[in-house]
Every structure is written in structure tokens, then in C-alpha cells.
Scaffold this motif. Structure first.
Motif, PDB file in Angstrom:
ATOM      1  N   PRO A  93      14.451 -29.095   7.240  1.00 22.10           N
ATOM      2  CA  PRO A  93      14.328 -27.651   8.074  1.00 22.10           C
ATOM      3  C   PRO A  93      12.855 -27.449   8.383  1.00 22.10           C
ATOM      4  N   ALA A  94      11.866 -27.827   7.408  1.00 18.71           N
ATOM      5  CA  ALA A  94      10.349 -27.644   7.567  1.00 18.71           C
ATOM      6  C   ALA A  94      10.012 -28.665   8.895  1.00 18.71           C
ATOM      7  N   ALA A  95      10.470 -29.787   9.222  1.00 17.29           N
ATOM      8  CA  ALA A  95      10.248 -30.356  10.504  1.00 17.29           C
ATOM      9  C   ALA A  95      10.693 -29.648  11.611  1.00 17.29           C
ATOM     10  N   SER A  96      11.841 -28.913  11.470  1.00 16.04           N
ATOM     11  CA  SER A  96      12.365 -27.962  12.539  1.00 16.04           C
ATOM     12  C   SER A  96      11.357 -27.082  12.896  1.00 16.04           C
ATOM     13  N   CYS A  97      11.055 -26.456  11.671  1.00 12.53           N
ATOM     14  CA  CYS A  97      10.150 -25.364  11.783  1.00 12.53           C
ATOM     15  C   CYS A  97       8.751 -25.642  12.636  1.00 12.53           C
ATOM     16  N   VAL A  98       8.060 -26.686  12.195  1.00 12.81           N
ATOM     17  CA  VAL A  98       7.192 -27.333  12.792  1.00 12.81           C
ATOM     18  C   VAL A  98       7.072 -27.456  14.205  1.00 12.81           C
ATOM     19  N   PRO A 181       2.692 -29.702   4.558  1.00  4.90           N
ATOM     20  CA  PRO A 181       4.097 -29.644   4.844  1.00  4.90           C
ATOM     21  C   PRO A 181       4.863 -28.167   4.402  1.00  4.90           C
ATOM     22  N   VAL A 182       4.217 -27.577   3.740  1.00  7.37           N
ATOM     23  CA  VAL A 182       4.884 -26.532   3.137  1.00  7.37           C
ATOM     24  C   VAL A 182       4.502 -25.046   3.647  1.00  7.37           C
ATOM     25  N   THR A 183       3.259 -24.915   3.837  1.00  8.20           N
ATOM     26  CA  THR A 183       2.738 -23.530   4.404  1.00  8.20           C
ATOM     27  C   THR A 183       3.614 -23.034   5.579  1.00  8.20           C
ATOM     28  N   ASP A 184       3.588 -23.576   6.915  1.00  9.09           N
ATOM     29  CA  ASP A 184       4.414 -23.038   8.020  1.00  9.09           C
ATOM     30  C   ASP A 184       5.761 -22.619   7.412  1.00  9.09           C
ATOM     31  N   TYR A 185       6.562 -23.483   6.807  1.00 13.93           N
ATOM     32  CA  TYR A 185       7.680 -23.112   6.278  1.00 13.93           C
ATOM     33  C   TYR A 185       7.855 -21.937   5.435  1.00 13.93           C
ATOM     34  N   ALA A 186       7.016 -21.916   4.349  1.00 15.79           N
ATOM     35  CA  ALA A 186       6.913 -20.748   3.322  1.00 15.79           C
ATOM     36  C   ALA A 186       6.678 -19.552   4.422  1.00 15.79           C
ATOM     37  N   ASP A 187       5.765 -19.510   5.301  1.00 15.87           N
ATOM     38  CA  ASP A 187       5.545 -18.338   6.022  1.00 15.87           C
ATOM     39  C   ASP A 187       6.904 -17.762   6.551  1.00 15.87           C
ATOM     40  N   LEU A 188       7.321 -18.934   7.229  1.00 13.61           N
ATOM     41  CA  LEU A 188       8.665 -18.429   7.941  1.00 13.61           C
ATOM     42  C   LEU A 188       9.749 -17.785   7.091  1.00 13.61           C
ATOM     43  N   MET A 189       9.667 -18.086   5.937  1.00 17.24           N
ATOM     44  CA  MET A 189      10.659 -17.634   5.041  1.00 17.24           C
ATOM     45  C   MET A 189      10.383 -16.167   4.382  1.00 17.24           C
ATOM     46  N   ALA A 190       8.877 -16.086   4.696  1.00 17.41           N
ATOM     47  CA  ALA A 190       8.397 -14.792   4.123  1.00 17.41           C
ATOM     48  C   ALA A 190       8.499 -13.538   5.196  1.00 17.41           C
ATOM     49  N   SER A 191       8.694 -14.185   6.249  1.00 15.02           N
ATOM     50  CA  SER A 191       9.082 -13.423   7.498  1.00 15.02           C
ATOM     51  C   SER A 191      10.368 -13.041   7.487  1.00 15.02           C
ATOM     52  N   LEU A 192      11.452 -13.465   7.003  1.00 11.38           N
ATOM     53  CA  LEU A 192      12.921 -13.268   7.172  1.00 11.38           C
ATOM     54  C   LEU A 192      13.299 -12.533   5.949  1.00 11.38           C
ATOM     55  N   PHE A 193      12.688 -12.780   4.791  1.00 11.15           N
ATOM     56  CA  PHE A 193      13.341 -12.214   3.644  1.00 11.15           C
ATOM     57  C   PHE A 193      12.417 -11.076   2.757  1.00 11.15           C
ATOM     58  N   ASP A 194      13.119 -10.175   2.281  1.00  7.64           N
ATOM     59  CA  ASP A 194      12.143  -9.384   1.361  1.00  7.64           C
ATOM     60  C   ASP A 194      11.620  -9.935   0.103  1.00  7.64           C
ATOM     61  N   PHE A 195      10.678 -10.387   0.262  1.00  9.04           N
ATOM     62  CA  PHE A 195       9.984 -11.248  -1.037  1.00  9.04           C
ATOM     63  C   PHE A 195       9.742  -9.812  -1.861  1.00  9.04           C
ATOM     64  N   ASN A 196       9.152  -8.824  -1.562  1.00 10.13           N
ATOM     65  CA  ASN A 196       8.991  -7.765  -2.819  1.00 10.13           C
ATOM     66  C   ASN A 196      10.274  -7.501  -3.526  1.00 10.13           C
ATOM     67  N   THR A 368      24.090 -24.524   5.311  1.00  9.97           N
ATOM     68  CA  THR A 368      24.247 -23.253   5.860  1.00  9.97           C
ATOM     69  C   THR A 368      22.801 -23.107   6.554  1.00  9.97           C
ATOM     70  N   GLY A 369      22.864 -22.173   7.726  1.00  7.49           N
ATOM     71  CA  GLY A 369      21.602 -22.132   8.396  1.00  7.49           C
ATOM     72  C   GLY A 369      21.581 -20.977   9.312  1.00  7.49           C
ATOM     73  N   SER A 370      20.576 -20.592  10.074  1.00  2.71           N
ATOM     74  CA  SER A 370      20.585 -19.787  11.087  1.00  2.71           C
ATOM     75  C   SER A 370      19.697 -20.076  12.239  1.00  2.71           C
ATOM     76  N   ASP A 371      19.560 -19.102  13.205  1.00  9.59           N
ATOM     77  CA  ASP A 371      18.876 -19.634  14.380  1.00  9.59           C
ATOM     78  C   ASP A 371      17.190 -19.439  13.928  1.00  9.59           C
ATOM     79  N   HIS A 372      16.722 -19.402  12.653  1.00 11.85           N
ATOM     80  CA  HIS A 372      15.220 -19.435  12.424  1.00 11.85           C
ATOM     81  C   HIS A 372      14.747 -20.764  12.674  1.00 11.85           C
ATOM     82  N   VAL A 373      15.808 -21.665  12.510  1.00 13.87           N
ATOM     83  CA  VAL A 373      15.181 -23.221  12.916  1.00 13.87           C
ATOM     84  C   VAL A 373      16.569 -24.074  13.618  1.00 13.87           C
ATOM     85  N   ARG A 374      16.612 -25.208  13.697  1.00 11.46           N
ATOM     86  CA  ARG A 374      17.860 -25.656  14.433  1.00 11.46           C
ATOM     87  C   ARG A 374      18.286 -26.810  13.347  1.00 11.46           C
ATOM     88  N   GLU A 375      17.915 -26.637  12.195  1.00 11.17           N
ATOM     89  CA  GLU A 375      18.699 -27.499  11.220  1.00 11.17           C
ATOM     90  C   GLU A 375      19.242 -26.527  10.143  1.00 11.17           C
TER      91      GLU A 375
END
Ligand code: VG1
Ligand code: CO
Length: 543
Positions: A93-98, A181-196, A368-375
Motif C-alpha cells: 500500500p505504501a508503494a501505491s501511495c508513493v 518508506p514510511v513518512t508519505d504513507y503515515a501522512d496519508l493515514m493521518a489525513s483520513l482518520f481522526d488521530f486525536n 480491505t481497502g479504499s480509493d485512498h490508494v489502489r491496493e
């Protein structure tokens, strides 16, 4: 440094399966084997001169060697730049994100997913297109055709380059950028979910355990769950990726994720448990002494999607692979959105997501997945669950029981018969195909066969047709038996039997799936002559 054109000859079988080309490591180590496949990819995708490519893998044995070869071949084939994860690592999924985030031409992902790794175990390679998703069948068919006629490949004569430090180097005229390998993916997750909200849940004493199975998701889970969300140290187990996954099967199910299962069914079980696979795209979700089937998980995420910020506008539609239970269909109906049924394999979801027809998708095989990536995306599913748990403040079990009470329960199980002689497995499938007429209308106890077919799919976006995607025995009450041959195995044939029975009556929902499905299992074995033809009294794995 000069570009060398090497004379080669085709290998007999380089057909990409459900998720790329997967073979044993010694097969990949044969002279020219990997090179032939990589050149066949480059010859099929028509990348413009100077295009950017992403390369990374799940870190299994042979990952580093393969990446060096791919980099030199990319340089010799006119790519302008390659983004590669540090140490050659990128979860799928991180490869798909990048690939998507940096508008690249596509990527090469090295993984055999949930299959074991090591010098005698499995390796794999696939091409993902610019949308970040696995190449469509049209492209994989073209790659396979090239492998059958290949005569030469191009490679740069150069020394290996270091992949262990972030930064830029060059290989001939091509730029190589080693990225975190982690940063871009972690940032994407933070944009989708309520981390607080998730952080607050974790600080309130809610305990979690995430089993990375010594596979690629270890560093991702450490960063996201422990560092960014503040889960207690030790919440991530088996978090150091190993080339052989510690000798295990990095497959998140009740059989192979036994360390986690023991903890989640133990006396002092945490509130939430999860695991992901070799390349980080699969997930298994558990509550205290409670297992959520992947088909139910998809339905539950869909029914609760608006609790997560990234999905608060609702879903355009849902897609599931054909063998996945119809639990998601019931949610789609209640939400008044379309539900698509596709063949097995994530490549079939891409067109639907690109066209804006679906937001969530899933497979019974712990994907399971969504349109945030394509994997499919293992950690994403875990975070989605945590977001829902943070909002609903109920246990996993309570949420699932409520869901069943509202929608009914689709009892579900899959029986895998691995490593069968190919002829015996084909024989079972042929017998079933030959039995459609006699089976139709036949009654077995409370089950009556309504129709039988071999699933065929017409892509609603590009009109392409995929035939022979699995034999379906459909009963009049909505129950189903499905038989399919795996397209990811590397030894003999693997036959999968999928069983599903719908139960509306809430007083029956507590039953064990194997008990509820007993009659269907007997029918499945009987009509396929499976035991007689394969000599197998019982399946290799039941999920
Ligand atoms: C299996 C699963 C399928 C999944 C595929 C790839 O395929 O059934 O649902 O998409 O593996 O999963 P098959 O053909 O063996 O049934 V993994 O996590 O990458 O690449
Ligand atoms: Co996988």
C-alpha cells in the motif's frame, strides 16, 4: 558505464497470476529469469523517455539483489528517475501511495505477499500503473506475451548502489532517489482518520496488540501506532522485518498468526488485536476472544464509514470479489449505493475506483481497502477500526453483534487444499462444470440449487471480459458454494472452496461458523468428489 544488450531466451512459464509473477527464489535466481520479466514489463508499458518509476518490496530474501537488477535495467531502458524505499523497502500500500502522490508513471513491487520467504521459499514481482494499482489484465496479458518471444534485454553495466541512506544518486543518466518508506504513507493515514480521537482512546486504557509477523509493516506500525498515536510500547509485536519472516508464514489468519491469537484468546486479552501480511496489504481483526471475518469487516467498515473524517461524505459504492460474502451487499442496499462483484484479485477494483464508482472494496482473503490508494491496505483497515471504536465506545464483539442483529449474519468459511497434483485439481473443476445441468434444481436437505455457473465478469468501465473466474453453486436461500483454483501458489495446484450461508434469525448468530455450515460443507465435498479425486481427507487451512 555502458548499456549492454544481452541475448536471452524465453522461459516456459512466466505467466503473472492473481497478483503478479510468483515463483520460488531459486527459479528467480536463474540467469536472465528476472531480467526477462522486467524487460517484458518495460516493453509492454510504453513509458515515455525520462519517466519516473517507483521500486520497492517487502524485504524478503532476494529483495535487494532484485532491486539492483531492476535499477540497472530501468537506467538502460530510458527511465529518468526511480524512487526507491530505503533499504529497498516499501509495503504494497505504501508503494501505491508513493506512485500516486508523486505522479509517477508506475512502479515495480517485489513481494510474494503472505507466502513464506527465504532462500528456498517464494519471491514475486508485479507492475503497478500510474493510478497506483496492479496492472489490468490487458497489461499483464501483454507482459506474458512478451515473455514468450523475448530475445534480448538491456541493462546498464554499473556497480551496485547503496540503498541505505536517504538522498539522491545517479545510475548512468538516471536519478535514483532513496526515500523514507514510511513518512508519505503515515501522512496519508493521518489525513483520513481522526488521530486525536484514536489517541484519546489509547490513552484511556484501551489496549491493542498489532502483530507485524516479522514482515514489512513493523516500521509502519511502530511509527503510526506507537509514535504518532501513543499506543503503549510493546503494542506492536514481531515488529522487526526479517528476510525469512522468522521462518513463519506471514499470513494473518487464525492458523498462522498464532502468537496473536493466543494473546487475544488468553486471560488478559487486550481490547483489540490485528495482524498484517508479508507485504502489509492484508489484515486480520480480532476483539477480546472474538474474530471478525474479513467479509464482515468490509460490511462493518462500510456501515460505519462516516465516523472517519476521510469518509464523512459517505461512499460512492462498494466492490467485493465474487467469493467474498454478501454481507457488504446488504449494507450497500441499506445505504442505497451500488455494490459490484468482481473476480478475485485487486486489479479488478482499480477501474471502478478510478471512475469514481466505488469507495470501499474488499476480499474474503483478509483484504480491505479504499480509493485512498489502489491496493488493499492492512494498516489502513486497522486504523479504520480504531477510529470506529473511538467513536462508538463499544467492544469489537458488541459492534459485530449489533451489526448482525440489524443485517443478519452471513456465516462464512474457506477451505484451502494446497499443493494438489494439478491434474486432480483440474479434474474436480471439470467434474463440477460438467454437472451444472444435473445439479440445477436438485435438493439437498434444506438447500435447493437454484443455478450454477462459471463466473464471468465484464468490466463496467472498459468492457473487458474475464471468464472462468470460479464455479458457483447458488442455492435458493442465498447460500453459496464456490470452487476456484488459486493463482498465487508456487507448488502444484491450490483448490479453494468457499462456503456461505445467510441467517436472519438473531437467536442463531452465536453459532460457530463450522457448525452452521456443516451441511453445506458436506454438499461441497459430495458433489465435487474432492476427497476421492485428491486423496485429501481434510483441507490444509480453514479460514
Ligand atoms: C489470493 C487471494 C486473493 C488475493 C491474492 C493476492 O489469490 O485469494 O483474494 O487478492 O491472493 O493477495 P489466489 O488466486 O491464491 O486465491 V496478496 O496479499 O497479495 O498479494
Ligand atoms: Co499481501
Amino acid at each position: 558505464m555502458s548499456i549492454r544488450t544481452v541475448i536471452t531466451q524465453p522461459f516456459p512459464d512466466q505467466k503473472p497470476g492473481t497478483s503478479g509473477l510468483r515463483k520460488k527464489v531459486p527459479v528467480f535466481q536463474q540467469a536472465n529469469y528476472l531480467e526477462n520479466f522486467v524487460q517484458s514489463i518495460f516493453d509492454s508499458i510504453a513509458a515515455p523517455q525520462g519517466a519516473t518509476l517507483v521500486v520497492g518490496g517487502d524485504g524478503r530474501y532476494y529483495n535487494r539483489e532484485a532491486i539492483q537488477i531492476i535499477l540497472k535495467m530501468a537506467a538502460a531502458n530510458g527511465f529518468g528517475e526511480v524512487l526507491v524505499g530505503r533499504g529497498g523497502i516499501l509495503s504494497t500500500p505504501a508503494a501505491s501511495c508513493v506512485i500516486r502522490k508523486y505522479d509517477t508513471f508506475g512502479g515495480i513491487i517485489l513481494s510474494a505477499s503472505h507466502n513464506p520467504g527465504g532462500p528456498k521459499e517464494d519471491f514475486g514481482i508485479k507492475f503497478n500503473s500510474s493510478n497506483g494499482g496492479p496492472a489490468t489484465e490487458t497489461v499483464t496479458d501483454a507482459i506474458f506475451a512478451k515473455t514468450k518471444s523475448i530475445a534480448t534485454y538491456r541493462i546498464l553495466d554499473a556497480a551496485d548502489i547503496s540503498l541505505d541512506e536517504l538522498g539522491e544518486t545517479t545510475l548512468g543518466a538516471m536519478k535514483v532517489k532513496v526515500i523514507d518508506p514510511v513518512t508519505d504513507y503515515a501522512d496519508l493515514m493521518a489525513s483520513l482518520f481522526d488521530f486525536n480521537a484514536i489517541s484519546a482512546l489509547l490513552k484511556s486504557g484501551f489496549r491493542i496488540k498489532f502483530d507485524a509477523m516479522h514482515a514489512v509493516n513493523g516500521p509502519y506500525a511502530h511509527e503510526i501506532l506507537e509514535h504518532r498515536l501513543g499506543a503503549a510500547a510493546g503494542s506492536v509485536m514481531n515488529g522487526v522485518p526479517l528476510e525469512d519472516f522468522g521462518g513463519g508464514h506471514p499470513d494473518p489468519n487464525l492458523t498462522y498468526a498464532h502468537d496473536l491469537v493466543e494473546i487475544m484468546y488468553g486471560d488478559d486479552a487486550p481490547d483489540f488485536g490485528a495482524a498484517s501480511d508479508g507485504d502489509g496489504d492484508r489484515n486480520m481483526v480480532l476483539g477480546k476472544h472474538f474474530f471478525v471475518t474479513p467479509s464482515d469487516s468490509l460490511a462493518l467498515l462500510a456501515a460505519n464509514a462516516t465516523s472517519a473524517p476521510g469518509y464523512k461524505k459517505g461512499l460512492a459504492g462498494i466492490a467485493r470479489s465474487m467469493p467474498t460474502s454478501a454481507a457488504a451487499d446488504r449494507v450497500a442496499k441499506a445505504l442505497n449505493i451500488p455494490c459490484y462483484e468482481t473476480p478475485t484479485g485487486w486489479k479488478f477494483f482499480g477501474n471502478l475506483m478510478d471512475a469514481g464508482k466505488v469507495t470501499l472494496c474488499g476480499e474474503e482473503s483478509f483484504g480491505t481497502g479504499s480509493d485512498h490508494v489502489r491496493e488493499k491496505d492492512g494498516l489502513w483497515a486497522v486504523l479504520f477500526w480504531l477510529n470506529i471504536l473511538a467513536v462508538r465506545k463499544q467492544s469489537v464483539e458488541a459492534i459485530v453483534l449489533e451489526h448482525w442483529a440489524k443485517f443478519g449474519r452471513n456465516f462464512y468459511s474457506r477451505y484451502d487444499y494446497e499443493g494438489l497434483p494439478t491434474e486432480a485439481a483440474n479434474g474436480v473443476m471439470q467434474l463440477l462444470r460438467d454437472s451444472f445441468t444435473i445439479l440445477t434444481g436438485k435438493t439437498f436437505g434444506k438447500y435447493t440449487v437454484q443455478t450454477c455457473d462459471d463466473f464471468s465478469y465484464t468490466d463496467p468501465v472498459d468492457g473487458s471480459v474475464s471468464k472462468n473466474q470460479g464455479v458457483r453453486i447458488l442455492f435458493s436461500d442465498g447460500s453459496r458454494i464456490i470452487y476456484r483454483l488459486s493463482g498465487t501458489g508456487t507448488e502444484g495446484a491450490t483448490l479453494r472452496v468457499y462456503l456461505e450461508a445467510y441467517e436472519a434469525d438473531a437467536s442463531q448468530h452465536h453459532l460457530d461458523a463450522q457448525v452452521a455450515l456443516k451441511d453445506l460443507i458436506d454438499i461441497a465435498l459430495d458433489i465435487s468428489e474432492l476427497v476421492k479425486r485428491t486423496g485429501r481427507e481434510r483441507p490444509t487451512v480453514i479460514t
